[in-house]
Design an enzyme around this catalytic site. Structure first.
Site, PDB file in Angstrom:
ATOM      1  N   ASP A  40     115.022  54.093 134.669  1.00  0.00           N
ATOM      2  CA  ASP A  40     116.010  54.384 133.622  1.00  0.00           C
ATOM      3  C   ASP A  40     117.428  54.576 134.184  1.00  0.00           C
ATOM      4  OD1 ASP A  40     117.490  55.877 131.527  1.00  0.00           O
ATOM      5  OD2 ASP A  40     115.533  56.029 130.564  1.00  0.00           O
ATOM      6  N   SER A  50     119.278  52.874 128.827  1.00  0.00           N
ATOM      7  CA  SER A  50     118.041  53.349 128.207  1.00  0.00           C
ATOM      8  C   SER A  50     117.945  52.849 126.759  1.00  0.00           C
ATOM      9  CB  SER A  50     117.968  54.875 128.301  1.00  0.00           C
ATOM     10  OG  SER A  50     116.644  55.328 128.137  1.00  0.00           O
TER      11      SER A  50
END
Length: 287
Positions: free
Chosen positions: A184, A70
Site C-alpha cells: 500500500d 490505496s
C-alpha cells in the site's frame, strides 16, 4: 524628400506594430493552470471520493491528472479510464466487501487476502487495461516493501497497479510488479502531492480521508491492522498536505476502514466537502 522619408518611416512603424503580439498595457494573459486531483487512502472511506468527483464534474473543473493512493488509486483509476461520475457512482454502489477482500485460510503466510478479486473488479469496471492508456493521466502510488521507497506506477496493468497501491500490509499479500515487491502506498505517501507537483501540476486539489481516524468498533486482528495503518497514514499525511493548494476533507464520522454499509453517507459527505471548497477551486482554476 523629408516628407517622403517621414511617410515611409510612419508606414514601417505601423507594419511593425501590426505584426507584434504584445499584450496590451495593464493586462496579462495567464496560462491555463494544470490541475491535479490527489486522492488519499482510507479503504471504505473512499466512497467519499466518488462524491468529490461528482461535484468537480458538475462544476466543470478541469482535471489534468489524477494521483491515487490505496482506495484513491481504485476510485481514481476507474474514473481516469472513463471520466463519467455517473458510471463511477454506479460501480461504487455495486461493490461489496467480498469484491475486495478475498480471504482464504490456505492463502500465503504473507497475508490472508490475495487481491485477485480486487483486480477482477478493476478489470470489469475500468475501460482500459493499461495505466498509460487512461483518458486522464493517472499515477497510482505504492511502496517498495524491500527498500521503503515510494513508487509511482506509470506503465503496465491498471488492475495490478491498483492492487499494489491498495495492498495493506499484513492483510493483503504483497504484489510483485516488475522487479519490485509492493504494498500500500499509504505506508509512505498517503496523499502524494509531491508526485503531482513533479508531474507539472500547479494547482493541486487533495482529498484527505484521514482527518478523523477514530474507530471504536475494533473486534478482530484485521481491524487492529487496519486501524494501525489508518493512524499511520493520518500522521504521514500532514507534511504532504502542506503542498496542496486546496484540501478537501470529507467528514467520515469515525467510519471504520472496512465498513461498506455507509456508501451513501460517505458519498454525500464527499459532495458537501467539495462544495465547501468550490469557491477556492474556482478562484485557482479561473472557472
Amino acid at each position: 524628400m523629408v516628407i517622403k522619408r517621414s511617410f515611409f518611416l510612419f508606414v514601417g512603424v505601423l507594419v511593425l506594430l501590426a505584426s507584434c503580439t504584445t499584450v496590451p498595457f495593464g493586462s496579462s494573459k495567464r496560462a491555463e493552470p494544470k490541475v491535479a486531483l490527489v486522492l488519499g487512502g482510507g479503504s471504505a472511506k473512499g466512497f467519499a471520493h466518488v462524491g468529490v468527483l461528482r461535484v468537480l464534474e458538475k462544476e466543470k473543473i478541469p482535471i489534468h491528472m489524477i494521483v491515487g493512493t490505496s482506495v484513491g488509486s481504485l476510485i481514481g483509476g476507474i474514473y481516469a479510464s472513463n471520466p463519467d461520475s455517473f458510471q463511477l457512482e454506479w460501480a461504487a454502489f455495486k461493490i461489496a466487501r467480498g469484491d475486495i477482500l478475498d480471504y482464504s485460510i490456505t492463502s500465503s503466510k504473507m497475508g490472508p487476502v490475495q487481491g485477485a478479486r480486487l483486480e477482477a473488479f478493476v478489470e470489469q469496471n475500468a475501460k482500459v487495461r493499461l495505466v498509460e492508456a487512461t483518458k486522464i493521466p493517472f499515477y497510482p502510488v505504492a511502496t517498495d516493501l524491500n527498500t521503503g521507497e515510494t513508487v509511482t506506477l506509470e506503465k503496465g496493468s491498471l488492475a495490478k497497479a491498483v492492487h499494489a497501491s491498495s495492498a495493506i500490509p499484513g492483510i493483503f499479500v504483497p504484489v510483485t510488479f516488475g522487479n519490485r515487491t509492493l504494498v500500500d502506498g499509504g505506508v509512505t505517501s498517503n496523499i502524494a502531492c509531491d508526485v503531482a507537483r513533479a508531474k507539472g501540476a500547479n494547482v493541486i486539489i487533495a482529498v484527505n480521508l484521514q482527518k478523523d481516524v477514530r474507530d471504536t468498533d475494533i473486534t478482530s486482528v484485521i481491524d487492529v491492522i487496519a486501524q494501525s495503518i489508518s493512524i499511520m497514514m493520518h500522521v504521514n499525511t500532514r507534511s504532504k498536505l502542506a503542498q496542496a493548494d486546496v484540501i478537501i476533507e470529507p467528514d467520515t464520522k469515525g467510519i471504520s476502514m472496512f465498513d461498506f454499509s455507509q456508501k451513501k453517507t460517505l458519498m454525500e459527505e464527499g459532495m458537501k466537502a467539495a462544495q465547501t471548497a468550490m469557491p477556492r477551486i474556482k478562484a485557482l482554476t479561473g472557472k
